[in-house]
Scaffold this motif. Structure first.
Motif, PDB file in Angstrom:
ATOM      1  N   ASP A  55     -18.540 -12.376 -12.602  1.00  0.00           N
ATOM      2  CA  ASP A  55     -18.661 -13.490 -13.542  1.00  0.00           C
ATOM      3  C   ASP A  55     -18.333 -14.824 -12.880  1.00  0.00           C
ATOM      4  N   GLY A  56     -18.753 -14.965 -11.637  1.00  0.00           N
ATOM      5  CA  GLY A  56     -18.541 -16.215 -10.921  1.00  0.00           C
ATOM      6  C   GLY A  56     -17.119 -16.435 -10.431  1.00  0.00           C
ATOM      7  N   LYS A  57     -16.248 -15.432 -10.560  1.00  0.00           N
ATOM      8  CA  LYS A  57     -14.852 -15.575 -10.127  1.00  0.00           C
ATOM      9  C   LYS A  57     -14.536 -14.544  -9.045  1.00  0.00           C
ATOM     10  N   LEU A  58     -13.737 -14.972  -8.073  1.00  0.00           N
ATOM     11  CA  LEU A  58     -13.329 -14.078  -6.995  1.00  0.00           C
ATOM     12  C   LEU A  58     -12.213 -13.168  -7.496  1.00  0.00           C
ATOM     13  N   LYS A  59     -12.431 -11.852  -7.344  1.00  0.00           N
ATOM     14  CA  LYS A  59     -11.435 -10.864  -7.784  1.00  0.00           C
ATOM     15  C   LYS A  59     -11.171  -9.881  -6.654  1.00  0.00           C
ATOM     16  N   VAL A  60      -9.973  -9.299  -6.698  1.00  0.00           N
ATOM     17  CA  VAL A  60      -9.568  -8.356  -5.658  1.00  0.00           C
ATOM     18  C   VAL A  60      -9.325  -6.993  -6.294  1.00  0.00           C
ATOM     19  N   PRO A  61     -10.032  -5.950  -5.818  1.00  0.00           N
ATOM     20  CA  PRO A  61      -9.753  -4.587  -6.282  1.00  0.00           C
ATOM     21  C   PRO A  61      -8.401  -4.117  -5.732  1.00  0.00           C
ATOM     22  N   VAL A  62      -7.525  -3.656  -6.619  1.00  0.00           N
ATOM     23  CA  VAL A  62      -6.169  -3.243  -6.234  1.00  0.00           C
ATOM     24  C   VAL A  62      -5.880  -1.875  -6.836  1.00  0.00           C
ATOM     25  N   LEU A  63      -5.126  -1.066  -6.092  1.00  0.00           N
ATOM     26  CA  LEU A  63      -4.724   0.242  -6.587  1.00  0.00           C
ATOM     27  C   LEU A  63      -3.336   0.581  -6.073  1.00  0.00           C
ATOM     28  N   PRO A  64      -2.618   1.477  -6.776  1.00  0.00           N
ATOM     29  CA  PRO A  64      -1.304   1.917  -6.289  1.00  0.00           C
ATOM     30  C   PRO A  64      -1.451   2.648  -4.959  1.00  0.00           C
ATOM     31  N   ALA A  78     -11.518   5.627  -4.840  1.00  0.00           N
ATOM     32  CA  ALA A  78     -10.454   5.503  -5.838  1.00  0.00           C
ATOM     33  C   ALA A  78     -10.819   4.448  -6.872  1.00  0.00           C
ATOM     34  N   GLN A  79     -10.327   4.645  -8.083  1.00  0.00           N
ATOM     35  CA  GLN A  79     -10.532   3.662  -9.137  1.00  0.00           C
ATOM     36  C   GLN A  79      -9.531   2.529  -8.948  1.00  0.00           C
ATOM     37  N   THR A  80     -10.021   1.304  -9.016  1.00  0.00           N
ATOM     38  CA  THR A  80      -9.163   0.141  -8.813  1.00  0.00           C
ATOM     39  C   THR A  80      -9.167  -0.739 -10.054  1.00  0.00           C
ATOM     40  N   CYS A  81      -8.202  -1.631 -10.115  1.00  0.00           N
ATOM     41  CA  CYS A  81      -8.168  -2.686 -11.129  1.00  0.00           C
ATOM     42  C   CYS A  81      -8.555  -3.984 -10.442  1.00  0.00           C
ATOM     43  N   LEU A  82      -9.326  -4.803 -11.121  1.00  0.00           N
ATOM     44  CA  LEU A  82      -9.705  -6.089 -10.549  1.00  0.00           C
ATOM     45  C   LEU A  82      -8.730  -7.167 -11.012  1.00  0.00           C
ATOM     46  N   TYR A  83      -8.135  -7.847 -10.049  1.00  0.00           N
ATOM     47  CA  TYR A  83      -7.216  -8.942 -10.341  1.00  0.00           C
ATOM     48  C   TYR A  83      -7.814 -10.250  -9.837  1.00  0.00           C
ATOM     49  N   PRO A  84      -7.604 -11.347 -10.567  1.00  0.00           N
ATOM     50  CA  PRO A  84      -8.028 -12.643 -10.042  1.00  0.00           C
ATOM     51  C   PRO A  84      -7.390 -12.852  -8.667  1.00  0.00           C
ATOM     52  N   ALA A  85      -8.175 -13.379  -7.727  1.00  0.00           N
ATOM     53  CA  ALA A  85      -7.696 -13.535  -6.350  1.00  0.00           C
ATOM     54  C   ALA A  85      -6.420 -14.360  -6.271  1.00  0.00           C
TER      55      ALA A  85
END
Length: 195
Positions: A55-64, A78-85
């Motif tokens: 959606d035009g925003k930089l996000k970082v896939p993160v996982l435990p 692995a399944q990740t969560c996307l966090y705003p960069a």
């Protein structure tokens, strides 16, 4: 284990783990990261994948980290969560002048800037209680490795040497997930630093 440690073999402190905003880091695939924001707090023991645009925003896939190692073991994605960069910081190693380490940490020395994740100074394992499960640096073959976890508290061997048992982090997480006992190393306490 020998029955004494040569003071010349004692290492200087390992690097400080300094958080760098993800937008200023390169190639963060598999990197250890910190997630959070000012006014809320911070989460550690996470891994990242390369940033994506959504959606035009930089996000970082993160996982435990546990899921990161599971994916490696099982050769799956692995399944990740996307966090705003701007909420993701990459742990980078920074030189650690030995004269700046003081194992006697008073409250005033532990104060941090709540607007960014803390710089994590290594502490000698001999000065830290409750070592089991802690992520540690291990001095081996004249270099530090950072991918270990303590699996015991300190104990005495031989003629007064104090040791802990450590396991590679991947095996430590596999032990939690599958019950397969890790291969462990008996390490002199003075060669182990808590991250």
């Amino acid at each position: 284990m020998s029955n004494s440690i040569d003071p010349l073999d004692l290492p200087k402190p390992p690097p400080i783990l300094a958080p760098v905003p993800s937008v200023r880091a390169f190639d963060i695939h598999g990197a250890r990261v910190v997630v959070g924001s000012p006014g809320v707090g911070w989460m550690f023991d996470l891994r990242a994948d390369d940033p994506v645009t959504q959606d035009g925003k930089l996000k970082v896939p993160v996982l435990p980290e546990s899921e990161y190692y599971r994916a490696i073991d099982e050769e799956t994605t692995a399944q990740t969560c996307l966090y705003p960069a701007d909420q993701v910081w990459v742990e980078t190693e920074e030189a650690n002048p030995a004269d700046q380490i003081d194992p006697m940490l008073y409250l005033i020395d532990r104060l941090v800037d709540p607007d960014q994740p803390e710089r994590r100074k290594p502490l000698p394992a001999s000065e830290v209680p409750a070592l089991m499960g802690r992520r540690v640096w291990y001095w081996h073959n004249k270099t530090f490795r950072s991918d270990y976890r303590c699996v015991t508290e300190p104990f005495e061997v031989g003629m007064g040497d104090i040791c802990v048992r450590i396991a590679e982090e991947a095996q430590w997480y596999r032990w939690h997930r599958t019950g397969v006992m890790p291969r462990t190393t008996e390490a002199f306490l003075h060669w182990v630093w808590v991250q």
